[in-house]
Design a protein around this motif. Structure first.
Motif, PDB file in Angstrom:
ATOM      1  N   SER A   1       0.848  -1.189   0.000  1.00 15.41           N
ATOM      2  CA  SER A   1       0.000   0.000   0.000  1.00 15.41           C
ATOM      3  C   SER A   1       0.886   1.241   0.000  1.00 15.41           C
ATOM      4  N   ALA A   2       0.238   2.376  -0.203  1.00 14.00           N
ATOM      5  CA  ALA A   2       0.972   3.640  -0.173  1.00 14.00           C
ATOM      6  C   ALA A   2       1.423   3.916   1.261  1.00 14.00           C
ATOM      7  N   SER A   3       2.529   4.581   1.386  1.00 10.86           N
ATOM      8  CA  SER A   3       3.010   5.002   2.701  1.00 10.86           C
ATOM      9  C   SER A   3       2.699   6.487   2.863  1.00 10.86           C
ATOM     10  N   LEU A   4       3.029   7.015   4.023  1.00  9.92           N
ATOM     11  CA  LEU A   4       2.816   8.453   4.231  1.00  9.92           C
ATOM     12  C   LEU A   4       3.701   9.278   3.289  1.00  9.92           C
ATOM     13  N   GLU A   5       4.914   8.756   2.983  1.00 10.00           N
ATOM     14  CA  GLU A   5       5.781   9.472   2.012  1.00 10.00           C
ATOM     15  C   GLU A   5       5.128   9.455   0.629  1.00 10.00           C
ATOM     16  N   ASP A   6       4.492   8.323   0.307  1.00  5.17           N
ATOM     17  CA  ASP A   6       3.818   8.258  -1.009  1.00  5.17           C
ATOM     18  C   ASP A   6       2.690   9.291  -1.076  1.00  5.17           C
ATOM     19  N   VAL A   7       1.971   9.442   0.046  1.00  5.57           N
ATOM     20  CA  VAL A   7       0.891  10.441   0.078  1.00  5.57           C
ATOM     21  C   VAL A   7       1.504  11.817  -0.179  1.00  5.57           C
ATOM     22  N   GLU A   8       2.590  12.104   0.535  1.00  5.41           N
ATOM     23  CA  GLU A   8       3.248  13.417   0.393  1.00  5.41           C
ATOM     24  C   GLU A   8       3.684  13.626  -1.067  1.00  5.41           C
ATOM     25  N   ASP A   9       4.346  12.623  -1.638  1.00  7.97           N
ATOM     26  CA  ASP A   9       4.851  12.767  -3.011  1.00  7.97           C
ATOM     27  C   ASP A   9       3.702  12.984  -3.993  1.00  7.97           C
ATOM     28  N   ALA A  10       2.621  12.221  -3.799  1.00  5.65           N
ATOM     29  CA  ALA A  10       1.488  12.335  -4.735  1.00  5.65           C
ATOM     30  C   ALA A  10       0.846  13.716  -4.632  1.00  5.65           C
ATOM     31  N   VAL A  11       0.704  14.204  -3.405  1.00  3.90           N
ATOM     32  CA  VAL A  11       0.035  15.505  -3.239  1.00  3.90           C
ATOM     33  C   VAL A  11       0.911  16.623  -3.817  1.00  3.90           C
TER      34      VAL A  11
ATOM     35  N   VAL B   1      -3.783   5.784   5.059  1.00  3.36           N
ATOM     36  CA  VAL B   1      -3.543   6.502   3.797  1.00  3.36           C
ATOM     37  C   VAL B   1      -4.640   7.552   3.562  1.00  3.36           C
ATOM     38  N   GLY B   2      -5.900   7.123   3.740  1.00  2.00           N
ATOM     39  CA  GLY B   2      -7.019   8.050   3.506  1.00  2.00           C
ATOM     40  C   GLY B   2      -6.953   9.229   4.459  1.00  2.00           C
TER      41      GLY B   2
END
Ligand code: ADP
Length: 489
Positions: free
Chosen positions: A36-46, A210-211
């Motif tokens: 699943s996405a990590s918190l870093e992935d959330v940051e990068d995507a945003v 993630v959400g």
């Protein structure tokens, strides 16, 4: 089995979060694994989304060119319809024919919003002064968080992606943990359709991790959510703190009313489809039926007879009506509601158990269930079961009926079966529901707004106006004959 990548800011890469699985609910075999996405992935995507929507190449792209990307995506979905429907069935157990319908609906949603974005414009409000003209324009909001549930993934994903992109935003889609596959397929399709990098990310993973991180991110400026009422309420609190808008499509316990003059055959078919299609795992499932006492026995005989004929089986087979529920835990929850209904004084007219067929024992199957003898106040009549469980309540007079039908925290949908359209209109007017079906049930149109009253939601999806829910209005004042303002002299 190779792990699947996720789509972060235009890049396919392994998620940096915990491992999640997609399992086929028909026998619980493993279909795919991914991180699943990590918190870093959330940051990068945003961050990527925020850069992407501000780029002049996207901001200034004329609407017909944004539309071209959506048209291309819809064509690709049509071309891959069979493959996508098969994957949808594997991912969430939806019977094959229904899965195909969802895929086609996703394609037509993309086409609809392409068309809407080509033709929708601003407004020229009436002039209040001869020297002044005002123009009202609509602009994108920015980064949109789209959060979807597991029951109809491709359709609910597209209902958020298409208007959000058509309006010029960037979208980050967080599909349900159990069903990540269609969202990732849609990312592939939009990439092939030429959507510039960063405008769409897909971050599978747990809602509470993630959400939650996604919706709390300061650069996320709107939440578009479909799911349970409790989660929706939590997201509304977060949105209130951030002063951003939400669109919430939530739960339901939709009443269906069969009046004494109804065409009983029509009504029985409609009620049967309204609750048992998708195994009742639909927010709009017609799960509470009120039947006029005069025709109660005749109607119940027809309904029971039809329901008994439903074929329960592997959802990949063409003729199957009832596939499995999403997970063993969800089946347990449905079974618990049936047990509760019995404790509350209900009587099982049909089903109420796991099918005996040895071929179905590995899957999460549950028999279509009809329960009688409960009052509308019972928990089984008030709470969303999200499974193939119908409660049936007789009624004697219409004023009591309306009161009971409206006696619910929910207000998503309702159905009325009668030959008398004048009575149908009066009832429809009195029912607290965002959608009322008359002599039909669970039919949709992308051009007709959809959403809930009361705790079933906020805002509307679908329809011309829904594009504007992904935009913010800006007013321009133009002096026609500029004169110095001599106030300070
Ligand atoms: P359902 O009962 O249909 O699974 P949920 O409301 O739990 O409904 O889930 C719908 C979507 O909301 C899923 O994608 C889920 O992961 C996500 N979700 C659940 N909890 C949260 C949360 N606290 N914050 C953000 N998203 C969440």
């Amino acid at each position: 089995m190779n792990k699947m990548n996720i789509f972060v800011g235009g890049k396919w890469q392994p998620g940096r979060g915990k491992e999640i699985e997609s399992r086929f609910p028909g026998d619980n075999h493993l279909v795919a694994t991914l991180n699943s996405a990590s918190l870093e992935d959330v940051e990068d995507a945003v961050i990527a989304a925020d850069v992407a929507w501000r780029k002049p190449s996207w901001r200034n792209l004329p609407p017909h060119q944004r539309a071209a990307i959506l048209y291309k995506a819809s064509t690709l979905i049509d071309e891959k319809c069979e493959e996508l429907a098969r994957l949808q069935t594997l991912d969430n157990g939806k019977p094959w024919a229904e899965a195909r319908g969802l895929v086609m609906s996703a394609a037509s949603t993309a086409r609809y919003f392409a068309a809407v974005c080509e033709v929708s414009g601003g407004e020229l409000p009436p002039r209040r002064h001869p020297d002044l003209m005002t123009i009202s324009t609509y602009q994108p909001i920015g980064v949109i968080a789209a959060i979807t549930p597991w029951n109809s993934p491709i359709a609910s994903d597209m209902q958020k992606i298409a208007p959000a992109l058509a309006a010029g935003n960037a979208v980050i889609l967080k599909p349900a943990e159990a069903t990540p596959l269609m969202a990732l397929k849609l990312a592939e399709i939009f990439e092939q359709a030429g959507l510039p990098s960063g405008l769409l990310s897909v971050l599978p993973g747990k809602g509470s991790v993630v959400g939650d991180a996604l919706v709390r991110h300061p650069l996320v400026r709107k939440i578009s959510f479909t799911g349970g009422t409790n989660t929706g309420r939590q997201l509304a609190h977060i949105a209130a703190d951030k002063l951003i808008t939400t669109s919430l499509e939530l739960g339901g316990k939709s009443p269906t009313i069969v009046l004494a003059d109804a065409d009983l055959d029509l009504a029985a078919h409609g009620v049967c489809y309204g609750i048992f299609s998708s195994m009742g795992q639909a927010c709009i499932a017609g799960s509470r039926v009120f039947v006029a006492r005069d025709i109660y026995d005749a109607f119940m005989e027809k309904l029971t007879c039809l329901t008994e004929k439903l074929i329960i089986g592997d959802p990949r087979q063409e003729h199957v009506h009832i596939g499995p529920l999403i997970s063993p835990a969800h089946r347990q929850s449905v079974q618990s509601y049936v047990d509760l209904a019995i404790q509350e004084g209900g009587a099982i007219r049909l089903g109420g158990k796991v099918p005996a067929d040895p071929a179905l024992q590995e899957g999460n199957y549950f028999c279509p269930t009809i329960i009688e003898g409960l009052s509308n106040h019972a928990r089984a009549c008030q709470e969303e079961i999200f499974g193939p469980v119908l409660v049936v309540i007789p009624f004697d007079n219409e004023s009591e009926l309306i009161q009971e039908a409206n006696n619910s925290v929910y207000g998503l949908a309702a159905g009325i079966w009668t030959r008398d359209y004048s009575r149908a209109f009066q009832l429809a007017d009195a029912l607290e529901a965002g959608t009322v079906w008359i002599n039909t049930y669970k039919v949709f149109s992308i051009s007709t707004p959809f959403g809930g009253f009361k705790e079933s939601g906020l805002g509307r999806e679908k329809g011309l106006e829904s594009l504007k829910a992904y935009m913010q209005q800006k007013s321009l004042f133009l002096a026609i004959n500029p004169q110095p303002n001599r106030w300070c002299e």
